[in-house]
Write a protein that holds these residues in place. Structure first.
Motif, PDB file in Angstrom:
ATOM      1  N   ALA A 133     -26.202  -5.977 -10.468  1.00 10.85           N
ATOM      2  CA  ALA A 133     -26.780  -4.693 -10.853  1.00 10.85           C
ATOM      3  C   ALA A 133     -25.746  -3.581 -10.811  1.00 10.85           C
ATOM      4  O   ALA A 133     -25.660  -2.752 -11.727  1.00 10.85           O
ATOM      5  N   PHE A 134     -24.915  -3.578  -9.744  1.00 12.81           N
ATOM      6  CA  PHE A 134     -23.932  -2.505  -9.630  1.00 12.81           C
ATOM      7  C   PHE A 134     -22.859  -2.612 -10.704  1.00 12.81           C
ATOM      8  O   PHE A 134     -22.476  -1.613 -11.324  1.00 12.81           O
ATOM      9  N   MET A 135     -22.370  -3.821 -10.946  1.00 14.84           N
ATOM     10  CA  MET A 135     -21.322  -3.980 -11.951  1.00 14.84           C
ATOM     11  C   MET A 135     -21.818  -3.636 -13.348  1.00 14.84           C
ATOM     12  O   MET A 135     -21.035  -3.197 -14.200  1.00 14.84           O
ATOM     13  N   SER A 136     -23.099  -3.792 -13.596  1.00 14.82           N
ATOM     14  CA  SER A 136     -23.629  -3.467 -14.918  1.00 14.82           C
ATOM     15  C   SER A 136     -23.593  -1.968 -15.195  1.00 14.82           C
ATOM     16  O   SER A 136     -23.623  -1.549 -16.354  1.00 14.82           O
ATOM     17  N   ARG A 137     -23.513  -1.157 -14.128  1.00 16.23           N
ATOM     18  CA  ARG A 137     -23.553   0.293 -14.333  1.00 16.23           C
ATOM     19  C   ARG A 137     -22.332   1.030 -13.778  1.00 16.23           C
ATOM     20  O   ARG A 137     -22.293   2.265 -13.824  1.00 16.23           O
ATOM     21  N   ILE A 138     -21.335   0.314 -13.275  1.00 15.12           N
ATOM     22  CA  ILE A 138     -20.152   0.969 -12.748  1.00 15.12           C
ATOM     23  C   ILE A 138     -19.457   1.750 -13.873  1.00 15.12           C
ATOM     24  O   ILE A 138     -19.404   1.284 -15.017  1.00 15.12           O
ATOM     25  N   THR A 139     -18.913   2.907 -13.569  1.00 14.21           N
ATOM     26  CA  THR A 139     -18.404   3.803 -14.610  1.00 14.21           C
ATOM     27  C   THR A 139     -16.889   3.796 -14.730  1.00 14.21           C
ATOM     28  O   THR A 139     -16.307   4.708 -15.310  1.00 14.21           O
ATOM     29  N   VAL A 140     -16.230   2.765 -14.192  1.00 16.37           N
ATOM     30  CA  VAL A 140     -14.789   2.603 -14.388  1.00 16.37           C
ATOM     31  C   VAL A 140     -14.549   1.270 -15.097  1.00 16.37           C
ATOM     32  O   VAL A 140     -15.403   0.386 -15.074  1.00 16.37           O
ATOM     33  N   PRO A 141     -13.393   1.109 -15.744  1.00 19.23           N
ATOM     34  CA  PRO A 141     -13.109  -0.156 -16.433  1.00 19.23           C
ATOM     35  C   PRO A 141     -13.090  -1.331 -15.458  1.00 19.23           C
ATOM     36  O   PRO A 141     -12.585  -1.222 -14.341  1.00 19.23           O
ATOM     37  N   VAL A 142     -13.634  -2.466 -15.906  1.00 15.26           N
ATOM     38  CA  VAL A 142     -13.629  -3.685 -15.106  1.00 15.26           C
ATOM     39  C   VAL A 142     -13.131  -4.838 -15.978  1.00 15.26           C
ATOM     40  O   VAL A 142     -13.654  -5.062 -17.073  1.00 15.26           O
ATOM     41  N   ILE A 143     -12.127  -5.554 -15.485  1.00 13.83           N
ATOM     42  CA  ILE A 143     -11.582  -6.710 -16.196  1.00 13.83           C
ATOM     43  C   ILE A 143     -11.622  -7.918 -15.262  1.00 13.83           C
ATOM     44  O   ILE A 143     -11.223  -7.828 -14.104  1.00 13.83           O
ATOM     45  N   THR A 144     -12.096  -9.034 -15.784  1.00 16.81           N
ATOM     46  CA  THR A 144     -12.186 -10.267 -15.007  1.00 16.81           C
ATOM     47  C   THR A 144     -11.304 -11.347 -15.620  1.00 16.81           C
ATOM     48  O   THR A 144     -11.262 -11.494 -16.846  1.00 16.81           O
ATOM     49  N   ILE A 145     -10.641 -12.114 -14.755  1.00 24.87           N
ATOM     50  CA  ILE A 145      -9.876 -13.277 -15.186  1.00 24.87           C
ATOM     51  C   ILE A 145     -10.391 -14.487 -14.412  1.00 24.87           C
ATOM     52  O   ILE A 145     -10.347 -14.505 -13.177  1.00 24.87           O
ATOM     53  N   VAL A 146     -10.909 -15.481 -15.128  1.00 23.97           N
ATOM     54  CA  VAL A 146     -11.316 -16.736 -14.498  1.00 23.97           C
ATOM     55  C   VAL A 146     -10.065 -17.610 -14.444  1.00 23.97           C
ATOM     56  O   VAL A 146      -9.563 -18.052 -15.472  1.00 23.97           O
ATOM     57  N   THR A 147      -9.560 -17.841 -13.243  1.00 28.65           N
ATOM     58  CA  THR A 147      -8.275 -18.517 -13.090  1.00 28.65           C
ATOM     59  C   THR A 147      -8.400 -20.015 -12.817  1.00 28.65           C
ATOM     60  O   THR A 147      -7.437 -20.758 -12.998  1.00 28.65           O
ATOM     61  N   GLU A 235      -7.008   0.415 -23.798  1.00 31.02           N
ATOM     62  CA  GLU A 235      -8.175   0.582 -24.662  1.00 31.02           C
ATOM     63  C   GLU A 235      -9.377   1.103 -23.885  1.00 31.02           C
ATOM     64  O   GLU A 235     -10.104   1.989 -24.362  1.00 31.02           O
ATOM     65  N   LEU A 236      -9.604   0.566 -22.704  1.00 28.00           N
ATOM     66  CA  LEU A 236     -10.780   0.971 -21.929  1.00 28.00           C
ATOM     67  C   LEU A 236     -10.669   2.400 -21.419  1.00 28.00           C
ATOM     68  O   LEU A 236     -11.680   3.094 -21.279  1.00 28.00           O
ATOM     69  N   TYR A 237      -9.444   2.853 -21.143  1.00 27.34           N
ATOM     70  CA  TYR A 237      -9.249   4.234 -20.695  1.00 27.34           C
ATOM     71  C   TYR A 237      -9.682   5.242 -21.756  1.00 27.34           C
ATOM     72  O   TYR A 237      -9.960   6.408 -21.449  1.00 27.34           O
ATOM     73  N   LYS A 238      -9.742   4.820 -23.010  1.00 27.85           N
ATOM     74  CA  LYS A 238     -10.117   5.725 -24.098  1.00 27.85           C
ATOM     75  C   LYS A 238     -11.609   6.017 -24.112  1.00 27.85           C
ATOM     76  O   LYS A 238     -12.052   6.964 -24.772  1.00 27.85           O
ATOM     77  N   LEU A 239     -12.389   5.214 -23.407  1.00 27.67           N
ATOM     78  CA  LEU A 239     -13.838   5.356 -23.412  1.00 27.67           C
ATOM     79  C   LEU A 239     -14.315   6.253 -22.281  1.00 27.67           C
ATOM     80  O   LEU A 239     -13.777   6.230 -21.175  1.00 27.67           O
ATOM     81  N   SER A 240     -15.344   7.018 -22.543  1.00 28.80           N
ATOM     82  CA  SER A 240     -15.962   7.825 -21.494  1.00 28.80           C
ATOM     83  C   SER A 240     -16.739   6.912 -20.555  1.00 28.80           C
ATOM     84  O   SER A 240     -17.085   5.777 -20.922  1.00 28.80           O
ATOM     85  N   PRO A 241     -17.040   7.378 -19.339  1.00 26.45           N
ATOM     86  CA  PRO A 241     -17.843   6.551 -18.426  1.00 26.45           C
ATOM     87  C   PRO A 241     -19.160   6.100 -19.042  1.00 26.45           C
ATOM     88  O   PRO A 241     -19.567   4.941 -18.893  1.00 26.45           O
ATOM     89  N   LYS A 242     -19.817   6.989 -19.771  1.00 31.72           N
ATOM     90  CA  LYS A 242     -21.090   6.639 -20.408  1.00 31.72           C
ATOM     91  C   LYS A 242     -20.892   5.561 -21.458  1.00 31.72           C
ATOM     92  O   LYS A 242     -21.678   4.598 -21.544  1.00 31.72           O
ATOM     93  N   ALA A 243     -19.832   5.687 -22.253  1.00 37.70           N
ATOM     94  CA  ALA A 243     -19.562   4.695 -23.296  1.00 37.70           C
ATOM     95  C   ALA A 243     -19.210   3.342 -22.686  1.00 37.70           C
ATOM     96  O   ALA A 243     -19.604   2.292 -23.216  1.00 37.70           O
TER      97      ALA A 243
END
Length: 259
Positions: A133-147, A235-243
């Motif tokens: 639930a929290f990750m679905s609405r966090i307002t900073v960029p999130v990147i995941t790598i499955v290693t 690329e993600l830095y270009k987006l607003s938190p809402k976007a």
């Protein structure tokens, strides 16, 4: 990229203790890492590593599963199977990242969340659900790598992200092939057959549109991850938190409709 391994051979390769662990990624990709501990409720879970560091001079939060490379470490890190405390620690660090506007980078490598009685008593399902639930609405960029392995809710609890990448020999699925075979045929020995049916390889998931890209393995692995992170963060830095939140929501809605 050409890779002639079978699905189950990739599962076995994904589980290899010879693969880099999260501390190696942190050491090679980031500077000045400061590990943070504990969920501020019960205890610290070493199966989840998290902290603050610099990526090309910019502060980021890094979180991921940790497995062992020998018997002693496997026991210490519970084979990468996190307890509720680990997922609560991860959420605490993500909340901190949001407060200070730091991107979050997660490394997934787990056979699943720890299924023991103590974990269930301490709220395993709730801890995972709250992370989702929290990750679905966090307002900073999130990147995941499955290693390596990305199994079950234990993996997804760190992977509701704007971008999800997999190493070329990693796997990502709802549960292990052995578990799938045990449920479907009452025979864990049919894990190889189950792997083919599950479509759990990076190449298959990319074809279905369930991940954003595949990172080739080999000597240039760290350089490839570095380039991907720089490109995607730019690329993600270009987006607003809402976007960011809206696009992440749309991304996972599309996944839910994938056939």
């Amino acid at each position: 990229m050409e890779n002639k391994l079978t699905s189950y051979e990739k599962v076995q390769l994904a589980r290899s203790p010879e693969r880099p662990d999260i501390m190696e990624y942190i050491d090679k990709l980031f500077d000045d890492f400061v590990e943070l501990h504990g969920d501020r409720l019960y205890r610290d879970d070493p199966a989840i590593v998290g902290g603050i560091c610099l990526f090309h001079g910019h502060p980021v939060t890094v979180i991921g599963h940790r497995k062992g490379k020998n018997t002693e470490d496997n026991i210490r890190f519970n084979f990468g199977m996190a307890s509720p405390e680990g997922y609560r620690k991860a959420r605490r660090l993500m909340e901190q990242a949001q407060k200070f506007k730091r991107p979050v980078i997660t490394f997934v490598d787990t056979p699943g969340a720890y299924p023991g009685i103590e974990a269930e008593n301490n709220g395993q399902s709730n801890a995972i659900a709250e992370n989702l639930a929290f990750m679905s609405r966090i307002t900073v960029p999130v990147i995941t790598i499955v290693t390596g392995e990305g199994s079950s809710g234990g993996a997804l609890a760190l992977a509701v992200s704007d971008r999800v990448y997999m190493l070329e020999n990693a796997v990502y699925a709802i549960l292990s092939p052995e578990g799938y075979a045990s449920i479907l045929w009452k025979d864990a020995k049919r894990a190889s057959e189950a792997s083919d049916l599950m479509k759990l390889t990076a190449q298959e998931l990319k074809e279905f549109g369930l991940i954003d890209g595949i990172i080739p393995e080999g000597r240039s692995l760290m350089a490839a991850i570095d380039r991907m992170l720089r490109r995607e963060l730019t690329e993600l830095y270009k987006l607003s938190p809402k976007a960011l939140v809206q696009k992440r929501y749309q991304k996972f809605r599309r996944m839910g409709k994938a056939e």
